[in-house]
Write a protein that holds these residues in place. Structure first.
Motif, PDB file in Angstrom:
ATOM      1  N   SER A 147      39.762   7.216 -53.131  1.00  0.00           N
ATOM      2  CA  SER A 147      40.978   7.807 -54.182  1.00  0.00           C
ATOM      3  C   SER A 147      41.625   6.907 -54.867  1.00  0.00           C
ATOM      4  N   PHE A 148      40.946   5.220 -54.955  1.00  0.00           N
ATOM      5  CA  PHE A 148      41.098   4.606 -55.954  1.00  0.00           C
ATOM      6  C   PHE A 148      40.544   4.561 -56.720  1.00  0.00           C
ATOM      7  N   SER A 149      40.628   3.865 -58.370  1.00  0.00           N
ATOM      8  CA  SER A 149      40.135   3.468 -58.954  1.00  0.00           C
ATOM      9  C   SER A 149      39.576   2.143 -58.937  1.00  0.00           C
ATOM     10  N   ILE A 150      38.535   1.904 -58.976  1.00  0.00           N
ATOM     11  CA  ILE A 150      37.239   0.537 -59.078  1.00  0.00           C
ATOM     12  C   ILE A 150      37.028  -0.426 -60.196  1.00  0.00           C
ATOM     13  N   GLY A 151      36.826  -2.034 -59.575  1.00  0.00           N
ATOM     14  CA  GLY A 151      37.598  -2.764 -61.456  1.00  0.00           C
ATOM     15  C   GLY A 151      36.236  -3.492 -60.858  1.00  0.00           C
ATOM     16  N   TRP A 152      35.430  -3.679 -62.298  1.00  0.00           N
ATOM     17  CA  TRP A 152      34.555  -5.143 -61.862  1.00  0.00           C
ATOM     18  C   TRP A 152      35.466  -6.120 -62.444  1.00  0.00           C
ATOM     19  N   TYR A 153      35.431  -7.284 -62.586  1.00  0.00           N
ATOM     20  CA  TYR A 153      36.226  -8.338 -62.741  1.00  0.00           C
ATOM     21  C   TYR A 153      35.351  -9.710 -62.245  1.00  0.00           C
ATOM     22  N   ARG A 154      35.081 -10.661 -63.126  1.00  0.00           N
ATOM     23  CA  ARG A 154      34.482 -11.719 -63.181  1.00  0.00           C
ATOM     24  C   ARG A 154      35.265 -13.154 -63.127  1.00  0.00           C
ATOM     25  N   GLN A 155      34.019 -13.760 -62.787  1.00  0.00           N
ATOM     26  CA  GLN A 155      34.836 -15.778 -62.350  1.00  0.00           C
ATOM     27  C   GLN A 155      33.579 -16.413 -62.367  1.00  0.00           C
TER      28      GLN A 155
ATOM     29  N   GLY B 148      36.440  -4.402 -57.235  1.00  0.00           N
ATOM     30  CA  GLY B 148      37.604  -4.061 -56.097  1.00  0.00           C
ATOM     31  C   GLY B 148      37.782  -2.937 -56.224  1.00  0.00           C
ATOM     32  N   ALA B 149      39.214  -2.565 -55.372  1.00  0.00           N
ATOM     33  CA  ALA B 149      39.832  -1.186 -55.843  1.00  0.00           C
ATOM     34  C   ALA B 149      41.170  -1.506 -56.353  1.00  0.00           C
ATOM     35  N   THR B 150      41.769   0.150 -56.942  1.00  0.00           N
ATOM     36  CA  THR B 150      43.321  -0.469 -56.915  1.00  0.00           C
ATOM     37  C   THR B 150      43.370   0.955 -56.513  1.00  0.00           C
ATOM     38  N   ARG B 151      44.997   1.223 -55.909  1.00  0.00           N
ATOM     39  CA  ARG B 151      44.956   2.588 -55.816  1.00  0.00           C
ATOM     40  C   ARG B 151      45.515   3.169 -57.037  1.00  0.00           C
ATOM     41  N   LEU B 152      46.534   2.712 -57.939  1.00  0.00           N
ATOM     42  CA  LEU B 152      46.781   2.667 -59.589  1.00  0.00           C
ATOM     43  C   LEU B 152      45.926   2.895 -60.480  1.00  0.00           C
ATOM     44  N   TRP B 153      45.841   3.347 -61.497  1.00  0.00           N
ATOM     45  CA  TRP B 153      44.888   3.300 -62.157  1.00  0.00           C
ATOM     46  C   TRP B 153      45.620   2.680 -63.660  1.00  0.00           C
ATOM     47  N   ARG B 154      47.200   2.400 -63.693  1.00  0.00           N
ATOM     48  CA  ARG B 154      47.447   1.832 -64.407  1.00  0.00           C
ATOM     49  C   ARG B 154      47.697   0.393 -64.048  1.00  0.00           C
TER      50      ARG B 154
ATOM     51  N   GLU C  21      40.040 -18.142 -63.681  1.00  0.00           N
ATOM     52  CA  GLU C  21      40.573 -17.202 -62.263  1.00  0.00           C
ATOM     53  C   GLU C  21      39.400 -15.774 -62.755  1.00  0.00           C
ATOM     54  N   ARG C  22      39.951 -15.639 -61.853  1.00  0.00           N
ATOM     55  CA  ARG C  22      39.520 -13.781 -61.521  1.00  0.00           C
ATOM     56  C   ARG C  22      39.327 -13.271 -62.697  1.00  0.00           C
ATOM     57  N   ARG C  23      39.049 -12.568 -64.281  1.00  0.00           N
ATOM     58  CA  ARG C  23      38.820 -11.805 -64.671  1.00  0.00           C
ATOM     59  C   ARG C  23      38.161 -10.728 -65.071  1.00  0.00           C
ATOM     60  N   PHE C  24      39.138  -9.897 -65.800  1.00  0.00           N
ATOM     61  CA  PHE C  24      38.357  -8.414 -65.348  1.00  0.00           C
ATOM     62  C   PHE C  24      37.623  -7.991 -67.028  1.00  0.00           C
ATOM     63  N   VAL C  25      36.571  -7.213 -66.458  1.00  0.00           N
ATOM     64  CA  VAL C  25      36.223  -6.495 -67.013  1.00  0.00           C
ATOM     65  C   VAL C  25      35.751  -5.524 -67.320  1.00  0.00           C
ATOM     66  N   ALA C  26      35.652  -4.466 -66.336  1.00  0.00           N
ATOM     67  CA  ALA C  26      35.657  -3.114 -66.667  1.00  0.00           C
ATOM     68  C   ALA C  26      35.919  -2.303 -65.555  1.00  0.00           C
TER      69      ALA C  26
ATOM     70  N   ASP D 195      43.585  -3.824 -53.897  1.00  0.00           N
ATOM     71  CA  ASP D 195      43.605  -4.154 -52.097  1.00  0.00           C
ATOM     72  C   ASP D 195      42.767  -4.785 -51.592  1.00  0.00           C
ATOM     73  N   SER D 196      41.165  -4.212 -52.503  1.00  0.00           N
ATOM     74  CA  SER D 196      40.532  -4.406 -51.480  1.00  0.00           C
ATOM     75  C   SER D 196      39.056  -5.574 -52.790  1.00  0.00           C
ATOM     76  N   TRP D 197      38.315  -6.060 -52.037  1.00  0.00           N
ATOM     77  CA  TRP D 197      37.469  -7.311 -52.946  1.00  0.00           C
ATOM     78  C   TRP D 197      36.118  -7.849 -52.156  1.00  0.00           C
ATOM     79  N   GLY D 198      35.718  -7.326 -53.143  1.00  0.00           N
ATOM     80  CA  GLY D 198      33.778  -7.298 -52.438  1.00  0.00           C
ATOM     81  C   GLY D 198      33.187  -9.000 -52.263  1.00  0.00           C
ATOM     82  N   ARG D 199      32.229  -9.428 -51.379  1.00  0.00           N
ATOM     83  CA  ARG D 199      32.475 -11.066 -51.770  1.00  0.00           C
ATOM     84  C   ARG D 199      31.437 -11.435 -53.383  1.00  0.00           C
ATOM     85  N   GLY D 200      30.974 -10.870 -53.965  1.00  0.00           N
ATOM     86  CA  GLY D 200      30.706 -10.483 -55.215  1.00  0.00           C
ATOM     87  C   GLY D 200      29.115 -11.687 -55.345  1.00  0.00           C
ATOM     88  N   THR D 201      28.496 -11.337 -56.269  1.00  0.00           N
ATOM     89  CA  THR D 201      27.216 -11.534 -56.899  1.00  0.00           C
ATOM     90  C   THR D 201      27.456 -12.102 -57.975  1.00  0.00           C
TER      91      THR D 201
END
Length: 122
Positions: free
Chosen positions: A31-39, A95-101, A44-49, A110-116
């Protein structure tokens, strides 16, 4: 076992395409929203989509809008990247975040992968 795993990174040339995958295996994150970030190193890790849990809402950073597309199928979230540029070179994290906003707020995840790794040569 990792809750979030990214894959699909690699070395490509300028102008080429690449699709990243993010597998969200923990059912509690469904039920979480998923975001892609890059670093990049030293930055800093920056928002992508981002995409909401239902897959109906998407949002992009201005630097990638029109070139990147985020989509979702079940527990898999994809980031299709077209027209890649050297400045897209980075480690991409899912990464996963509980709220869309909160999708643009790195601290609210709340949670991140290790990256690619994505490397775009000029």
């Amino acid at each position: 076992q990792a809750q979030i795993v990214e894959s699909g990174g690699g070395l490509v040339q300028t102008g080429e395409s690449l699709t990243l995958s993010c597998e969200v295996s923990d059912p509690s994150l469904a039920s979480f929203s998923i975001g892609w970030y890059r670093q990049t190193p030293g930055n800093e890790r920056r928002f992508v989509a981002a995409i909401d849990d239902g897959g109906s809402l998407t949002f992009y950073a201005s630097s990638v809008e029109g070139r990147f597309t985020i989509s979702k199928t079940g527990s898999l979230v994809y980031l299709q990247m077209r027209g890649l540029k050297p400045e897209d070179t980075a480690v991409y994290y899912c990464g996963a975040t509980r709220l869309w906003r909160n999708v643009r707020l790195r601290s609210k995840y709340d949670s991140w992968g290790r990256g690619t790794d994505v490397n775009v040569s000029s």
